[in-house]
Motif scaffolding. Structure first.
Motif, mmCIF file in Angstrom:
data_model
loop_
_atom_site.group_PDB
_atom_site.id
_atom_site.type_symbol
_atom_site.label_atom_id
_atom_site.label_comp_id
_atom_site.label_asym_id
_atom_site.label_seq_id
_atom_site.Cartn_x
_atom_site.Cartn_y
_atom_site.Cartn_z
ATOM 1 N N UNK A 151 -53.916 52.795 3.104
ATOM 2 C CA UNK A 151 -54.230 51.393 3.407
ATOM 3 C C UNK A 151 -54.756 50.676 2.165
ATOM 4 N N UNK A 152 -55.606 51.350 1.407
ATOM 5 C CA UNK A 152 -56.129 50.760 0.175
ATOM 6 C C UNK A 152 -55.001 50.499 -0.808
ATOM 7 N N UNK A 153 -54.103 51.465 -0.947
ATOM 8 C CA UNK A 153 -52.993 51.300 -1.887
ATOM 9 C C UNK A 153 -52.136 50.094 -1.517
ATOM 10 N N UNK A 154 -51.875 49.925 -0.225
ATOM 11 C CA UNK A 154 -51.093 48.767 0.220
ATOM 12 C C UNK A 154 -51.802 47.452 -0.104
ATOM 13 N N UNK A 155 -53.132 47.500 -0.102
ATOM 14 C CA UNK A 155 -53.914 46.286 -0.367
ATOM 15 C C UNK A 155 -54.196 46.080 -1.856
ATOM 16 N N UNK A 156 -53.694 46.995 -2.692
ATOM 17 C CA UNK A 156 -53.903 46.861 -4.124
ATOM 18 C C UNK A 156 -55.267 47.312 -4.606
#
Length: 316
Positions: A151-156
């Motif tokens: 989820x963090x990766x998707x949010x940058x």
């Protein structure tokens, strides 16, 4: 000692008493020893009592052992204390990395809404990107650990840009309620219970991020010696699964006293579950491999693993 090594050591110690007790009580009898947790289809199968009659006709007894979570359940498979059980995605990865002779024999379809990043009712956070620099409670090495990373990766946001606070569900909820953390990544039924009791809001659930499978696993030795018995257990689980899908209110009424939650809360959690127990497919193996590779990249596994090495082959 690294966290992974401590996890294995604690699990081995926690299972020594169970292993001795089961061996002493049942000796060489033909027994199917099933490990279960408080929530899920195995609890329903146990409460119905139908498996006992089916196994008796085959000359087997069934012995049920409850576990607080997936890691000790799979360590029980490893040391030969149980023959069959189920967990989420993460525990079998750590068990396989530790050399446990486990076999994936079936799975439940994705249930991405069954885990979420929760924030307090009055939180000012509005997106996953807002977690940068914040304290986030979670179980280390669990399904939600993987969910948070993705989820963090998707949010940058890099995983290193948040402050993870590793806590078991009960401790995490206490920290969440007193404001010691900014968010809590958790799964059902703890997720539904927190929403009902605290007014917690969902910052994001697993939809479009992770699959959140449930897996059924057997010890390799038991599967090789008793493939028909494993199939019988799975068939009985499928019958319970069909009943659960068709009458969620009745299932919630049966589960609620065992897990200590109100029926409406359990109903919410059940509606976010997936139904339809199926043989493990190549696609599911590939999904699970991505979870394992992520944990290895985070330094949580001592070496990379190949999930297909632990998957049941057709006809076995």
């Amino acid at each position: 000692m690294r966290w992974f090594e401590r996890w294995i050591a604690v699990a081995v110690l926690s299972m020594s008493t169970v292993s001795a007790g089961v061996g002493a009580s049942y000796g060489q009898d033909k027994v199917v020893r099933i490990g279960f947790q408080k929530y899920g289809k195995l609890v329903l199968l146990k409460s119905k009592g139908t498996l006992e009659d089916k196994l008796k006709a085959k000359g087997y007894k069934v012995v049920w052992t409850e576990f607080p979570s997936g890691p000790p359940l799979l360590e029980a498979l490893n040391v030969g204390s149980i023959d069959f059980g189920n967990t989420g995605e993460a525990p079998p990865i750590f068990a396989q990395a530790a050399g446990a002779p486990i076999q994936y024999v079936a799975y439940e379809p994705p249930a991405p809404k069954g885990e979420a990043i929760l924030i307090p009712r009055d939180s000012k956070l509005t997106s996953v990107a807002d977690l940068k620099g914040r304290k986030v409670a979670l179980n280390k090495g669990s399904n939600v650990h993987y969910f948070l990373v993705k989820a963090l990766a998707q949010a940058g946001v890099k995983y290193s840009e948040i402050e993870p606070v590793f806590l078991a569900p009960a401790d995490a909820r206490a920290a969440f309620e007193r404001g010691a953390v900014d968010a809590w990544v958790i799964w059902d039924p703890f997720q539904a219970a927190a929403e009902a009791a605290t007014g917690a809001r969902t910052l994001a659930d697993g939809t479009g991020v992770v699959s959140n499978y449930q897996f059924y696993l057997s010890s390799k030795r038991f599967l090789e010696s008793n493939p028909g018995i494993v199939d019988l257990v799975l068939a009985q689980l499928s019958e319970v699964d069909d009943w659960a899908r068709g009458d969620i209110h009745a299932v919630a009424g049966q589960l609620a006293p065992a897990i200590g939650l109100p029926v409406p809360v359990v109903e919410i959690a059940l509606k976010r579950q997936a139904y339809g127990i199926k043989p493990v497919t190549e696609g599911v193996i590939a999904d699970q491999q991505r979870v394992a590779d992520t944990f290895f990249a985070l330094g949580l596994l001592p070496q990379p693993i190949k999930i297909s090495d632990a998957a049941r082959r057709p006809g076995t």
